[in-house]
Structure formats: C-alpha cells, structure tokens
Write a protein that holds these residues in place. Structure first.
Motif, PDB file in Angstrom:
ATOM      1  N   ALA A  25      40.207  56.465  43.177  1.00  0.00           N
ATOM      2  CA  ALA A  25      39.616  56.406  44.515  1.00  0.00           C
ATOM      3  C   ALA A  25      40.527  56.985  45.592  1.00  0.00           C
ATOM      4  N   LEU A  26      41.818  56.700  45.511  1.00  0.00           N
ATOM      5  CA  LEU A  26      42.709  57.166  46.574  1.00  0.00           C
ATOM      6  C   LEU A  26      42.794  58.682  46.590  1.00  0.00           C
ATOM      7  N   VAL A  27      42.827  59.263  45.409  1.00  0.00           N
ATOM      8  CA  VAL A  27      42.932  60.721  45.345  1.00  0.00           C
ATOM      9  C   VAL A  27      41.626  61.354  45.806  1.00  0.00           C
ATOM     10  N   LEU A  28      40.555  60.739  45.395  1.00  0.00           N
ATOM     11  CA  LEU A  28      39.258  61.300  45.758  1.00  0.00           C
ATOM     12  C   LEU A  28      39.028  61.251  47.261  1.00  0.00           C
ATOM     13  N   SER A  29      39.618  60.263  47.901  1.00  0.00           N
ATOM     14  CA  SER A  29      39.372  60.146  49.334  1.00  0.00           C
ATOM     15  C   SER A  29      40.408  60.930  50.118  1.00  0.00           C
ATOM     16  N   ASP A  30      41.147  61.797  49.442  1.00  0.00           N
ATOM     17  CA  ASP A  30      42.125  62.630  50.122  1.00  0.00           C
ATOM     18  C   ASP A  30      41.479  63.265  51.337  1.00  0.00           C
ATOM     19  N   ASN A  31      42.128  63.059  52.457  1.00  0.00           N
ATOM     20  CA  ASN A  31      41.614  63.638  53.687  1.00  0.00           C
ATOM     21  C   ASN A  31      40.336  62.971  54.162  1.00  0.00           C
ATOM     22  N   GLY A  32      40.032  61.881  53.584  1.00  0.00           N
ATOM     23  CA  GLY A  32      38.873  61.124  54.039  1.00  0.00           C
ATOM     24  C   GLY A  32      39.340  59.723  54.367  1.00  0.00           C
ATOM     25  N   ILE A  33      38.519  58.764  54.060  1.00  0.00           N
ATOM     26  CA  ILE A  33      38.927  57.391  54.307  1.00  0.00           C
ATOM     27  C   ILE A  33      38.659  56.578  53.061  1.00  0.00           C
ATOM     28  N   CYS A  34      39.630  55.780  52.681  1.00  0.00           N
ATOM     29  CA  CYS A  34      39.453  54.937  51.517  1.00  0.00           C
ATOM     30  C   CYS A  34      39.177  53.520  51.996  1.00  0.00           C
ATOM     31  N   CYS A  35      38.016  53.034  51.722  1.00  0.00           N
ATOM     32  CA  CYS A  35      37.667  51.683  52.150  1.00  0.00           C
ATOM     33  C   CYS A  35      37.839  50.741  50.970  1.00  0.00           C
ATOM     34  N   ILE A  36      38.683  49.780  51.116  1.00  0.00           N
ATOM     35  CA  ILE A  36      38.887  48.821  50.038  1.00  0.00           C
ATOM     36  C   ILE A  36      38.389  47.465  50.498  1.00  0.00           C
ATOM     37  N   ASP A  37      37.381  47.007  49.827  1.00  0.00           N
ATOM     38  CA  ASP A  37      36.816  45.706  50.179  1.00  0.00           C
ATOM     39  C   ASP A  37      37.545  44.630  49.369  1.00  0.00           C
ATOM     40  N   GLU A  38      37.506  43.438  49.831  1.00  0.00           N
ATOM     41  CA  GLU A  38      38.088  42.303  49.130  1.00  0.00           C
ATOM     42  C   GLU A  38      39.513  42.599  48.677  1.00  0.00           C
ATOM     43  N   PHE A  39      40.294  42.978  49.651  1.00  0.00           N
ATOM     44  CA  PHE A  39      41.669  43.384  49.417  1.00  0.00           C
ATOM     45  C   PHE A  39      42.486  42.246  48.828  1.00  0.00           C
ATOM     46  N   ASP A  40      42.181  41.011  49.259  1.00  0.00           N
ATOM     47  CA  ASP A  40      43.000  39.886  48.816  1.00  0.00           C
ATOM     48  C   ASP A  40      42.786  39.566  47.357  1.00  0.00           C
ATOM     49  N   LYS A  41      41.695  40.093  46.791  1.00  0.00           N
ATOM     50  CA  LYS A  41      41.448  39.798  45.389  1.00  0.00           C
ATOM     51  C   LYS A  41      42.170  40.784  44.485  1.00  0.00           C
ATOM     52  N   MET A  42      42.879  41.692  45.115  1.00  0.00           N
ATOM     53  CA  MET A  42      43.572  42.713  44.345  1.00  0.00           C
ATOM     54  C   MET A  42      44.862  42.117  43.787  1.00  0.00           C
ATOM     55  N   SER A  43      45.216  42.540  42.617  1.00  0.00           N
ATOM     56  CA  SER A  43      46.455  42.004  42.062  1.00  0.00           C
ATOM     57  C   SER A  43      47.645  42.648  42.772  1.00  0.00           C
ATOM     58  N   ASP A  44      48.778  41.942  42.759  1.00  0.00           N
ATOM     59  CA  ASP A  44      49.964  42.448  43.456  1.00  0.00           C
ATOM     60  C   ASP A  44      50.373  43.807  42.928  1.00  0.00           C
ATOM     61  N   ASN A  45      50.226  43.934  41.634  1.00  0.00           N
ATOM     62  CA  ASN A  45      50.576  45.174  40.983  1.00  0.00           C
ATOM     63  C   ASN A  45      49.835  46.352  41.607  1.00  0.00           C
ATOM     64  N   THR A  46      48.550  46.148  41.737  1.00  0.00           N
ATOM     65  CA  THR A  46      47.696  47.188  42.273  1.00  0.00           C
ATOM     66  C   THR A  46      48.046  47.466  43.719  1.00  0.00           C
ATOM     67  N   VAL A  86      41.100  48.470  54.992  1.00  0.00           N
ATOM     68  CA  VAL A  86      41.079  47.469  53.962  1.00  0.00           C
ATOM     69  C   VAL A  86      40.571  46.205  54.604  1.00  0.00           C
ATOM     70  N   ARG A  87      39.819  45.473  53.889  1.00  0.00           N
ATOM     71  CA  ARG A  87      39.434  44.205  54.496  1.00  0.00           C
ATOM     72  C   ARG A  87      39.629  43.127  53.475  1.00  0.00           C
ATOM     73  N   PRO A  88      40.444  42.161  53.793  1.00  0.00           N
ATOM     74  CA  PRO A  88      40.530  41.062  52.858  1.00  0.00           C
ATOM     75  C   PRO A  88      39.289  40.231  53.035  1.00  0.00           C
ATOM     76  N   SER A  89      38.916  39.638  52.018  1.00  0.00           N
ATOM     77  CA  SER A  89      37.753  38.792  52.071  1.00  0.00           C
ATOM     78  C   SER A  89      38.090  37.592  52.949  1.00  0.00           C
ATOM     79  N   PRO A  90      37.089  36.884  53.340  1.00  0.00           N
ATOM     80  CA  PRO A  90      37.278  35.831  54.326  1.00  0.00           C
ATOM     81  C   PRO A  90      38.399  34.877  54.010  1.00  0.00           C
ATOM     82  N   CYS A  91      39.123  34.563  55.042  1.00  0.00           N
ATOM     83  CA  CYS A  91      40.020  33.443  54.855  1.00  0.00           C
ATOM     84  C   CYS A  91      39.119  32.224  54.985  1.00  0.00           C
TER      85      CYS A  91
END
Lengths: 804, 627
Positions: A502-523, A555-560
């Motif tokens: 996704a990040l490469v594909l959105s080169d020069n665009g915008i990468c929208c990441i939903d539910e950021f908080d559910k992402m693992s630390d690694n990622t 990026v938007r973390p899901s609701p606190c």
C-alpha cells in the motif's frame, strides 16, 4: 488514403483482373508491380559501408512510387501550391509529400533548430543555444547508437507544414527523414562507423490522445497515446528475407518478404528445374517483434466503464523495452488490417483488426526516480479552467471555501478539514543534498483519533476518493510486507518480482490507514522511515533496495474508549512510541461535543443531507472536481518560498512553544514541530496560489497547530500543552490505580516523615513491602510525578525531597 | 425512400433497408431514419410484445437477421472495433460494382474491392451481455409469457445470400405471412429444414458449452449470452446496466468457421494471427450458435426488472401509480401479517424486513451512499433449514436475488469480486457483479470453524465494503477500479454478524424452540402466481421507486426531538443513530405510500427504533460475550 492492402485479396481472387478496376476508377487504385523500382525511398543501399537496416515498424515503404502531380493529380495541386512552383512536382503516390523538399526541410530543421528553454531530461548536458539536433548527431558519432529521437513539438514550431506531413504520412515521411539525416551525418562524420544507418524516431506527436478518442480517421497516421502496459508477448521472430536453395544444383536465391508473403521461386534460375527451391530457415533473415498490450490509464476513464486495450507491436531494439505495469507514452503508426479472407468461404468478416506499430516508447513514470514528480502529474488544464481556478484563488475566503467543500457530508470539524486540506496541498520540496541532509519532507502527516461514530472512517474514504493515487488500508489486516513490498516468484516467468504494498502504491498520493491502533508494533515501525525520510527500504531474499516514496499519511486510530465529560484527559488508548507521534504534523481528536446548540446544528445538517434535493446541496459547496483540479494545479505549479517576515514569525512561534514547557522541565516542542509549521505555512500559501509565504500563512499554521495540540495534548491538570502526554496514554482504570498508589505513597512518607530527603530505591522497596499488589517501577514513577505535581515533593536524580 | 417494415407481422428485414439506401446513393441520413422508424414502431401498442425475445425463445427458433429483443445485463465491455461501414463489391463475372452496407452486419459479401476509394470505415462498440443475474423465476417467466412465439418460422440459414437479397428486396415475394401468435404446429413441423434445426441445435449447444465459459456472474446460471454491437452513443452505457435491447440477430455460421480457422492455422507470417491468444479468441469470437451477435437498433435502460410494473418512469404512469398508492397501506398490512407468520410471530422483525426490502440507494453525498439499509437478522434458529426457507420466500417476492451461504469453502473459493483476465482480455465475473436492487442474502448461520485464506479475507473485506459503502473494487491486476452498486444485503446469523450492518434486529420467536421445526413444516406459503404474491411484488417494487421529501416543519420537529433525546442521555443517541432513524422514517413513510414525512411516521420510526434498541441491549445482557 487507400486502406492497407491485404494479402487476402490476392488469395481470394488471384485471377481478378486488377487493371479493370484501374480503368473504371477515377484514380489509380492498384499499382502495377513494375513501378517498384522507381520508389524514391530505397532502403538497403549502404552508405559508405554502413548497412541499412529494415524498419519493420514502417511497413513496406518500398511500394510507394513517385507520381508526377502535374500530369496525373491536378486535384492535390492546392496542397502543394505553397511549394516553389518551378521545382519538381513529383510526390509520393497517395500523398502530397515531395521527397526532395521534405529532405531539405528536415535537414534545415536539424541544422537550425534551437530550443533555449528546453527542460527535458534528454537534453541535459547539451548547450541549449546551439542547434539541438546537430549536437545529438555529434552524440551519435561518439556513442554509436544510431537512433535520433525527434520531438514533434519542436518540429511543429519550426515548420508546421512538415509536421503536418509527418503526422499524416509517417510511412513516407519518416524514411525521407532517415535519408536526410544519414546524408547529413555522413557528410559531417565521414569516418564514423555505425552498426547500421541512423533511424529517426519522432515522439510526442501533438495528437496525444487517450485511447478512447481514437477513431477510423487516425488509421495510418502518427499518433501518441498514453497508457499502461498490461501484457507483453514472447519474442516473435519475423522473417524479413527468405533464403531459398535449389536442392539440385545448390544455387541460392533471396526473396524479400512483402506484406507478410513470400513469393517462392517456382523454378531455379540456375538449372531451370521447377519446384526445386527449398526454404532454408537458418539462413533467412529475421527481425525481432513483440506484441505489447496497452490499457488505458485509470485516470483517463469515464466512470462506470471498463478500460480499453490496444495491441502494439514493438520491433527490433524496442522489444523488451517495457514491462507490464509500466505507464508509457507511445508514438507509432495506427494500423488496421482487414480480417483475412478464407479461400473456402464466400464472405469476409467486415471488421478490421487494429494495432499500433510503435516507433518510440517513453515511460512516463521513470522520471519519478529522479524525485521530480511534477511532470508525472501531467494534468492538462484548459485555459478556462486555469482562469476560473485563479479567480477562485483571489477570493478572500478561498481557504474556508475549500475546507468546507471537503467532505461536505461530514458535519463541522472545520479545523480538521482545514488540516486535511493543507495536507492535500503539501509543503514545498526542498533539496539540501548539497549540505548533506538530503531532501526535507514536504508532505504533511495527520493523525486522527477520537470517539466512535465521529465519521473518521468516512473522512478517510473521502480523501481516498479525492486524490488520484490514494490507498486505503486497515491497520487490522495490514502486515509490514503488505504495507511495503514483498518479493515473490512469478508463477509464469519464474522470476523474482517485487510486489508492491500500500505505501508504495500510494507514492505521491495519500495512504490512509484506518484502525491504526490495531496495527502490530512491528508493522508500525515500518512507518518511521516512510514518514520522515520518505523512502522505503526492503531487504528480502538477498534483495536490498530503497524506494523513494512520498506519501503523506492520514492515519486514524480507532476510537479510544469513550469516557464521560468529567474526565477531560483524553489520551490514546495504546501507547505509541513518541518518535512515531512526532512524525505527525497534526494530531486531531474528533470529539462528540455534546452541547445543545451543536446537536441542533448537527440534526439540521443530517436532515438536509437526507432530504434536500441534489441541486440545493451542490450550490452550497464547490464541486469535487473543482477541488481536485485546484489541488492538482497548486501542487504542480506553485512552490512558495518563505519571506523574511514569515521566517521571523516562525522563529518566534517556535521559541514561544519551547518556552511553555521549559519552565517545568517538560518539552513542549521539538525541531520537528518547527518543520511542521513551515510545511503548514507553505501549504497555506499554496492554497492562496501565492509564491511567497507571508505572515498570515504562518499565523494560520500556528493556529491550526495549536488547535490540534490543544485538543490532544493538553495536560488536564495544568492546562499546559505537553507533547509527552500523547505517549503516556493510559486508561481510566490505570489512572485510578496510579492515584491510589500516589496516596499510599504520600501516607507512607507522612508516617515516616523523618527526613526531608529520601533515597529513591529505598522508598520503592518500602512501598512494595507495604502494598498488597505489585508495584512496578513505572507505576512508582507515575505516583512520584503525581505527587510532584501537587508540589508535595521533588525528585532529583536518585533522591526524593519533600517540599513544604 | 421506401422502407417496407411490417413489425407487427414480424417481417423485419431491416438490413436490407441499407441496400435501398445505398442503391439510391443517399448514404447520408438513412441510419437515423432506420433508428427513428424502429423507435416509432416500438412505441406503438403491442409492438414490443410482438418482437420475439431471446430470453425465452431458443436461439435456433429465431430467424437470423430478424429483429429480436433481449433483456440483459452488461457484464463486460470489449474494445471498440472498426468495420467497413460501406464498401464496394465487384461481381467476378459481370465486373459490375455495387455499394454494400456493412452496418448491422458481421460479415461482408465476398469479392470486396479492398482498394475502392468509396470504402467508408466506421466504429462500433461491443458489449458482452448476459441475462439479468439472479432473476427470480417469476420475473423471467412472466416476461416471457407476453411474447407470442412468432418466430417459429423455419430458419433460413441454409439459404445463400443471393437468395436472401432477392427475397428481401421484393417483399411481396415473401413467404406465407407469419401470423401473430403461435403457429399451428403442423405448419412448421412439416418443414424438414426446421426439424433438422430443432433436433440438432440443442445438442451442439450442449457439446460446445462444456468448453466455453459464458462468464455468468452468479454460479449455476444459464441462459443465452450475447455480444451486443452498439453503433452510437456507447459512452452512455455503463457496466452493470440492465437493458432491454432491440437489435438484429446475427448468427451467421461463417463467424464460427472463421473463428475455428483462426485457431488451427498458426502461420507466423500472418500478422493477424499472433495478435490474439486462443483464450482471447474464444472469448471475443465465440461460436455464433452459442453466443449470437445482436446489432443494436434501439435500447432502453431498465429501472427495474419487475414484470408486473410498467417499464417507464413512475411519474409518467399516473393511473398505475395512483391505484397502487391507494392500496399501499392495505397491502403493507397483509405483507406484515405474512412476514410475521414467516418470522415465527415476531412483528417487529417483520416490520424491519419490509423496510429492508424497499430500501434503495437513492443518492450519494460524496462517498456516503444514502438510503441503504442493510439488515442483520440475528438469532435465527438453526433447525429445519430456516434461513433457506426464508430466502425462498424473499426470492419469491423480489425480482432478483442471490443466496450466499457463508461457509468456509464458499468464502475461500468463491470469486466474489470481478477480476480482469488479461490473457483472455475479459472481465471474469464475480458474484458481487449484480444489477442494482438485487437482494443479497448472506447466511451466517452456515459459518463454521476454520481459517480464512487470503482469498477468503479479500472476500470478507469486499462484502464489508459492499455493505458500508455500496461499492465493489474490481480487480484490474495493476490497479483497482471502484464500481458503485446498489444491493440490498440481508445477513442472517445466530449472534451479531461479523460483517458491518446498518441495523441489527434480534429475532424473538413467539414459538417455543421445541416446536419450531413443526411450525416450519406447516408454514403457509402462498402459491407462486397467486394474486396476493403479485400484490406484494408490486408493493415492493413501487415503494422502492417513490420520490420522497420532508417539509420544513417536520425538519424542525425532528431537530427538536434529537436535541431532547441528547439532553436526557447524550450517550444513548449519537449522530449515527439519527442517520438510522432518518432512514427508518423514510422507508416507513414510503411503505405506507406517503411521499412526505409526517409527524406520525417520525414518531413511529422513533418508537420501533427504541423497541429494537432495547431488544439489542437485552440480548447483550444475555450473551455476556457480545461486544
């Protein structure tokens, strides 16, 4: 212009007496075969030892004889009238091209054309005030690559008539150009050695168009179209010259392939035995050919339709120049071949197969490797559009207008919309590579967090739909490789191929990441590099590469977990590393304000959203397409620089921000925040279509930055802004526990209360001994800090001192 | 110019009109005349029904080069093709030249003079059309019913083209007029030619169908697919449009032969050969006996495929509209009783089911689709294949529907999202490529334990996107392309669905669990063609198409209500709840035949929403593990 002849005709009716048609037709429609040798466009004559090379991309040019205009075609007199009347009136049959005039004109073009304002990559290193193409000839003599690319735009500005001929009769004019350039070249560099004669490759024909607008009138013309390569075939050897050998006496004969057919010699010329000639494959001449399928680029397509495709043939050295997935501009000759007639059938399919014989490939995305993406956004604006955009930019409230045009279905959150708007515009690109720091990021990253049901997802969807290269992904399902890239074996070719995420594909665009908080630390750690350096490094299966990408993130973390209003301290549910947080220029909290007036306005907004007619809504807001164009225009053409006053204002703002926290040993601003401020002010200047960043831009950037901070990083107890709060996020229960520990600690200290100073370690151990539940060191620190905030004690190094 | 068409007698010899025109050398303007003529003819009463339909009449009964209609769905769009719009032929014996017309035809006459300067090239676009996916049996059958089988005339494929011309240029010499209505069986059974066709065609069809994938969006579909050639204004057609196409049927066997020849010959020297792969050839030039070509003369976009309702826009049919509107409330009550019966005595669930079935995306505000109402019917009993019964009941009432059991195998293996196949150069269809207002029935009671693989995860994401945004991202390999859709999704599950939904209602059976099975077996389902069912069908169809508005007064009171509700307990009512209540109020009003929101309907909407919410809350308390 006659249609290209088909081999089928001959097959179908070999006995059809063609001269009858010649008699009844107003002009000769079929050529008697003996005119061949009079063709002026003879290939195959070596010039000073340099062999000529067939140009399969041009087809059988040899079949075009010259005709004398004066005797046969008075009709076309008008078109040639501009040429010197005393000269030759010989033109190539079917066209108005006079070989000699054409040659002279082209030689003049090569010798004289100067383009002092050229910005093309190809011309880098050439003296722009000298004739451009002469210099290129010199280059050929040095490098030995016998290809001359000619920009049609140059040709048009130099000689519009010649350009017209080139576009209308490429099959005849390009060989003429070839002859002209070779004459010129070998005159200038008589001793140079080339593999074969120079071939002229025009590109950028002004008729650049998308695939959808091709129509039958373009057949046999020079066209340039853009698209994306979707499939390439294997190499097809195409026979150019057949080699026959007599099986009796061994005499040989060569027969050139004419329009896909070989005239097999019926008898040996040497021994006169009939049917003795056999084709020897490995002594015949073949040329390379490749079929490439091009598909319309997704941006050119009307909604609700599927993309069109077109077949392109690449010949000789153009084979394997492009790979599936490349975005290219191709210049070539549009061809139509009627369906082959079957001798057993009485009818033919009345459909032509069309393809393009390619003359020149130009990758549109290759420039991005140089980090210049402005050209990639080759969005052409009409004069009217530019005018209306400029008018819009002069309106004093353009900023507010655009912000409210953004996702009109989402109610209020004006500041967040403004932030997103500035993100869409982005800052100016700065290059500090000379001083060793490389590029400064121009992209703005935004983090949205907040209560559930505050249409964060909807906002993301809107942005994703607005920008041309948006990517939408959910943190829940993403893995590090899904975001970056991975190497896999292509099942067909068995080669390792890089699959982009996704990040490469959105080169020069915008990468929208939903539910950021559910992402693992690694990622999440993958994002560090992308967000600041705007590059992406991949090390997999012995492949190590760094891809330049420029992706602003939203990026938007899901609701606190939503809390009651009585707890004003809203922090992020999961502790994110501070360094990642700092990479966000703006962090917004989307809250449900819960007051009556707001509720009323919200209700009104929603009801009208559902029930008001389309027209009514459209009037209120700018059209999405206008917004799109406005952003694209600003991004392409405007790059504001800081003015003196603005710089001063920025410095002051930064110093102020630092001051707030410094008194209490807290850091409230980092240099990164200054950079954010600069970017935001630049973006704001872009909104105004201004080339200079003024104080008002800085003011707005400051305001927005403050708003964002105020919402998300205000220390509830002190009212101070503290960046570190963002990272110490804890839930309500954790905070309660902290308070309990703090109280216990206070009590313990009070009961002891012997010395005003205590050892840190000792205190911790005592507390642990006293407490029923485990007290971690972190918890203890928190408790100490809480007491320090109450001005009960201070902590200096390893000692705890009581105040009062 | 004299054009002799007798549409009602079904002697449509359209193509030959071209000859007239070109004979008279007035090549300009004749096309418009032909199209205009057809449009006028089709406006006439009964003219539509007189044209045989490809949907009902087997292909081998249809006369080649005659006018047929086809109710279809645009599944794929091919590249535009160039053809000889007009060309000259040379008679080999007499050397006489003649202009011929290539429009509305696939094949050109022999002895084409390729060098003629009079050749006119033109462009046309090909669409690959399939019958409307998921069409309920009643919808396809009753539309067929109105078509008399006029085309049982013997096929003339055996005749040579010379004969054809001869006959058609002299209409008076035509054979026995084929009367409207079914012909006497002896008439055509006596015809040897026809008999041959009847016996042979189906078998060959079956044989060739085995190796040809007709690319239907939904599994298990069958029917004729068709290549529709469009001559003008093709940009106005969109993928996934439902159309009624009137066109000239072309099944020339020459097409198939030419295609076969292509596959076998592999001469390197012919430039046209290497251009297409065999796979592509199969897709773009399938045998005409299997996939006939239809040259479009007139087409009409269908707003719905409900055969019981007039085709034209509702407003133009005031008589029909007013009569249905007056009955709406009564029919609704009947339907509610019926659904309550079906939903084990749960009136509230029945109410919501009605609202769901008439929901329709009527507008989009930027990315937000308005009017969608995805229903999650939780708490469905797992005994007696209840969900399947429910689906069959819904299928009986809506014009098109599809049942997707969410089994692990289905999710992992089924293709839901259409994908572009670049080798064959076609869009390989998926189950989510359906026309608008299709009812998609997702059965989550069929969920089982196991792991979703990559395809499964993608499929679930696609379903989620479909529900939340009413769009499907078609996979074009190098990029994705978004196609908006308008699908009513109903999710049945035991607990809360794993997919998002606009509204969840937990079923509360009034029947003790032990008796459910017995109850189900005695479930009363009205017969398929009863007048009651037809009334329901019309009700659902009309309610969906009604216009709707809201007055300023009611707006005001809605606002007040919202503010009041928030005042009492801000946590209980969010903006999302208001969104939903507005949709419920809209659907409730429409289901009662009211085109404006009145205070009563709003209160009622609020009331049933409250009831529903309490029920969901209760359910949460019962199942502690519910989120």
């Amino acid at each position: 212009m006659a249609m290209p002849t088909s081999p089928g005709t001959d097959l179908l009716s070999p006995a059809a007496p063609q001269d009858t048609s010649l008699l009844s037709s107003p002009r000769p429609s079929v050529l008697p075969p003996d005119v061949d040798m009079s063709s002026p466009l003879m290939y195959g004559t070596p010039i000073r030892g340099t062999p000529a090379r067939q140009r399969p991309d041009l087809g059988s040019v040899r079949k075009a004889p010259q005709v004398d205009l004066q005797s046969e075609q008075p009709v076309s007199d008008a078109t040639v009238g501009s040429e010197p009347s005393g000269g030759q009136r010989l033109v190539i049959w079917g066209t108005d091209v006079n070989v000699n005039i054409c040659k002279e004109k082209f030689q003049r073009f090569v010798q004289r054309f100067v383009d002092p304002t050229s910005t093309e990559d190809e011309n880098a290193g050439l003296d722009l005030n000298e004739p451009l193409y002469s210099q290129k000839l010199e280059e050929i003599s040095v490098v030995g690559d016998p290809v001359l690319n000619v920009n049609c735009r140059h040709l048009q500005s130099f000689d519009a008539e010649l350009y017209r001929q080139l576009v209308s009769y490429p099959q005849e004019v390009i060989p003429t150009f070839d002859m002209a350039i070779n004459d010129l070249f070998f005159d200038r560099f008589p001793d140079s050695f080339l593999e074969y004669q120079i071939q002229v490759r025009p590109y950028n024909a002004l008729k650049t168009r998308n695939m959808r607008s091709l129509n039958p009138e373009d057949i046999d013309q020079l066209i340039t179209i853009s698209g994306m390569v979707i499939r390439t075939s294997q190499l097809i050897p195409e026979m150019q010259e057949a080699f026959f050998q007599c099986s009796i006496c061994g005499a040989s004969a060569r027969v050139e392939v004419d329009r896909g057919r070989i005239a097999e010699p019926a008898a040996c010329r040497h021994c006169n035995v009939s049917h003795s000639m056999a084709l020897i494959h490995n002594r015949s001449l073949f040329s390379d050919k490749q079929m490439v399928k091009i598909q319309e680029s997704p941006e050119d397509m009307p909604a609700g339709q599927t993309p069109h495709t077109i077949v392109v043939y690449a010949h000789n050295d153009l084979v394997d120049k492009v790979q599936p997935g490349d975005r290219i501009n191709i210049t070539g000759i549009y061809r139509a071949v009627p369906m082959r007639a079957n001798p057993l059938q009485s009818s033919v399919k009345s459909v032509y197969k069309t393809h393009i014989d390619v003359i020149h490939f130009r990758k549109t995305d290759e420039k991005r490797l140089h980090g210049l993406d402005e050209d990639a956004e080759q969005k052409l604006f009409t004069e009217d559009r530019v005018q209306s955009l400029k008018e819009l930019s002069l309106k004093p409230d353009v900023y507010e207008r655009l912000a409210s045009a953004l996702a009109p279905s989402i109610y209020e959150h004006e500041d967040i919309k403004k932030g997103i708007l500035l993100q869409l515009f982005g800052g100016s690109r700065k290059d500090f590579s000379q001083t060793g720091r490389g590029h400064f990021r121009a992209e703005v990253n935004i983090l949205l967090c907040g209560d559930p049901g505050t249409s964060k997802s909807q906002l993301l969807q809107y942005v994703y739909n607005l920008v041309p290269r948006g990517q939408y992904t959910s943190g829940k399902g993403s893995s590090a490789v899904g975001l970056t890239a991975y190497v896999m074996k292509d099942p067909e070719t068995r080669q390792l191929v890089l699959q982009t995420g996704a990040l490469v594909l959105s080169d020069n665009g915008i990468c929208c990441i939903d539910e950021f908080d559910k992402m693992s630390d690694n990622t999440r750690s993958v994002l560090h590099e992308v967000m600041e350096q705007q590059t992406l490094s991949i090390a997999k299966q012995h492949v190590i590469l760094a891809l330049p990408v420029s992706v602003p993130h939203r990026v938007r973390p899901s609701p606190c977990p939503s809390r009651t209003v009585s707890v004003p301290h809203r922090v992020l549910p999961s502790p994110c590393p501070l360094c990642l947080f700092l990479r966000f220029d703006l962090i917004f909290l989307m809250l449900d304000p819960q007051d009556e007036a707001y509720d009323r306005r919200l209700a009104h907004h929603l009801v009208s959203l559902y029930y008001h007619g389309e027209e009514q809504m459209e009037e209120e807001f700018l059209d999405m397409s206008v917004l799109k164009d406005y952003i694209a225009y600003a991004r392409t053409y405007i790059s504001p620089r800081l003015s003196e006053e603005a710089s001063q204002a920025l410095i002051e703002a930064y110093v102020d921000m630092r001051k707030i926290g410094s008194g209490r040993g807290m850091v409230s601003a980092y240099p990164r925040q200054l950079e954010s401020l600069i970017r935001l002010s630049e973006a704001h200047a872009k909104v105004r279509f201004s080339e200079r960043v003024e104080t008002i831009d800085v003011e707005e950037a400051k305001r927005l930055h403050r708003e964002a901070l105020k919402q998300s990083a205000t220390d509830p107890r002190t009212g101070f802004v503290d960046i570190s709060i963002l990272t110490t996020g804890m839930s309500a229960t954790a905070r309660k526990r902290k308070e309990e520990v703090a109280q216990a600690l206070k009590k313990m200290i009070q009961t002891k209360a012997r010395t005003p100073a205590m050892k840190y370690q000792q205190l911790l151990e005592e507390l642990r001994a006293q407490s029923e539940t485990a007290v971690t060191k972190e918890l203890f620190d928190e408790a100490l800090r809480a007491l320090a905030d109450e001005d009960y004690l201070t902590v200096t190094g390893k000692t705890v001192r009581l105040l009062a | 110019n004299f054009i002799s068409f007798d549409l009602t007698n079904n002697r449509c010899v359209v193509i030959k009109s071209c000859f007239y025109m070109s004979h008279n050398n007035s090549t300009s303007g004749w096309e418009e005349k032909v199209v205009k003529f057809f449009k006028e003819q089709l406006k006439e009463k009964d003219a539509r029904t007189a044209v045989p339909s490809l949907n009902d009449v087997p292909l081998h009964y249809l006369k080649p080069n005659s006018l047929v209609k086809f109710r279809c769905f645009i599944q794929d769009m091919f590249d535009p093709e160039f053809y000889m719009g007009a060309y000259e032929t040379v008679d080999p014996s007499s050397k006489a030249k003649m202009m011929q017309c290539g429009k509305y035809k696939d094949v050109a006459e022999c002895s084409v003079d390729f060098h003629s300067s009079n050749t006119v090239n033109a462009e046309r676009q090909t669409f690959y059309c399939v019958p409307v996916p998921g069409e309920s049996p009643y919808a396809s059958e009753s539309q067929g019913r109105v078509v008399p089988s006029t085309s049982y005339a013997p096929s003339r494929q055996k005749r040579s083209y010379e004969d054809d011309d001869d006959m058609d240029t002299h209409p008076q010499k035509q054979r026995e007029p084929n009367s409207v209505g079914p012909q006497s069986p002896d008439n055509h059974h006596g015809n040897a030619d026809c008999k041959r066709q009847e016996t042979e065609a189906p078998s060959s069809q079956a044989a060739s169908a085995s190796h040809l994938d007709l690319n239907f969006p939904l599994p298990g579909e069958k029917g004729p697919s068709c290549l529709v050639k469009v001559y003008e204004d093709w940009d106005s057609f969109k993928l996934n449009d439902m159309l009624e196409v009137y066109g000239i049927l072309s099944v020339s066997p020459v097409l198939s032969v030419l295609a076969d020849e292509k596959e076998t010959s592999s001469s390197l020297l012919d430039p046209t050969d290497s251009m297409e792969t065999a796979a592509e050839q199969r897709v773009h030039c399938p045998p005409a006996s299997l996939v006939p070509r239809l040259h479009l003369v007139h087409s009409q976009r269908l707003l719905h495929n409900n055969p019981l309702m007039p085709l034209t826009v509702m407003e133009q049919n005031t008589a029909f509209l007013s009569s249905t509107l007056s009955e709406m409330a009564a029919v609704r009550a009947e339907l509610l009783t019926y659904f309550t019966h079906v939903l084990l005595g749960d009136t509230l669930a029945a109410e919501y089911l009605i609202l769901h079935l008439i929901s329709n995306v009527y507008n989009r505000r930027d990315v937000l689709p308005l009017g969608k109402f995805t229903l999650n019917l939780s708490g469905c009993p797992t005994v007696g294949s209840y969900t399947e019964r429910l689906y069959h009941i819904i299928q009986q009432l809506v014009p098109s529907s599809f049942y997707l059991g969410m089994t692990l195998q289905n999710l992992n293996q089924m293709r839901l999202v259409p994908k572009k196949d670049y080798v064959a150069n076609r869009l390989v269809s998926g189950a989510l490529q359906v026309p608008k207002n299709t009812s998609l029935f997702l059965d989550e009671t069929r969920l089982e334990q196991g792991q979703l693989d990559t395809a499964g995860v993608h499929n679930v994401t696609a379903l989620g996107n479909l529900i939340s945004w009413q769009k499907v991202d078609y996979d074009f390999n190098f990029h994705q392309m978004e196609f908006p859709c308008n699908v009513n999704v109903l999710v049945t599950s035991e607990g809360r669905s794993l997919l998002p939904s606009d509204c969840q209602i937990h079923l509360q059976p009034q029947i003790p669990p032990s008796q459910i099975e017995e109850y189900l077996s005695s479930l009363h389902v009205p017969s398929d063609s009863s007048s009651q069912v037809n009334k329901f069908r019309i009700f659902l169809g009309v309610a969906r198409l009604l216009d709707y508005s809201i007055s300023d007064e009611v707006t005001k009171s809605v606002e007040d209500d919202f503010v009041d509700m928030r005042k009492d307990d801000p946590q209980s009512v969010s903006a999302e709840d208001l969104h939903r209540m507005l949709v419920v109020a809209r659907l409730l009003s429409l289901s009662l035949g009211q085109t404006t929101l009145c205070r009563d309907s709003w209160m009622r909407a609020k009331h049933i929403e409250m009831q529903r919410k309490t029920r969901v809350e209760q359910q949460k308390c019962v199942n502690g593990n519910e989120p």
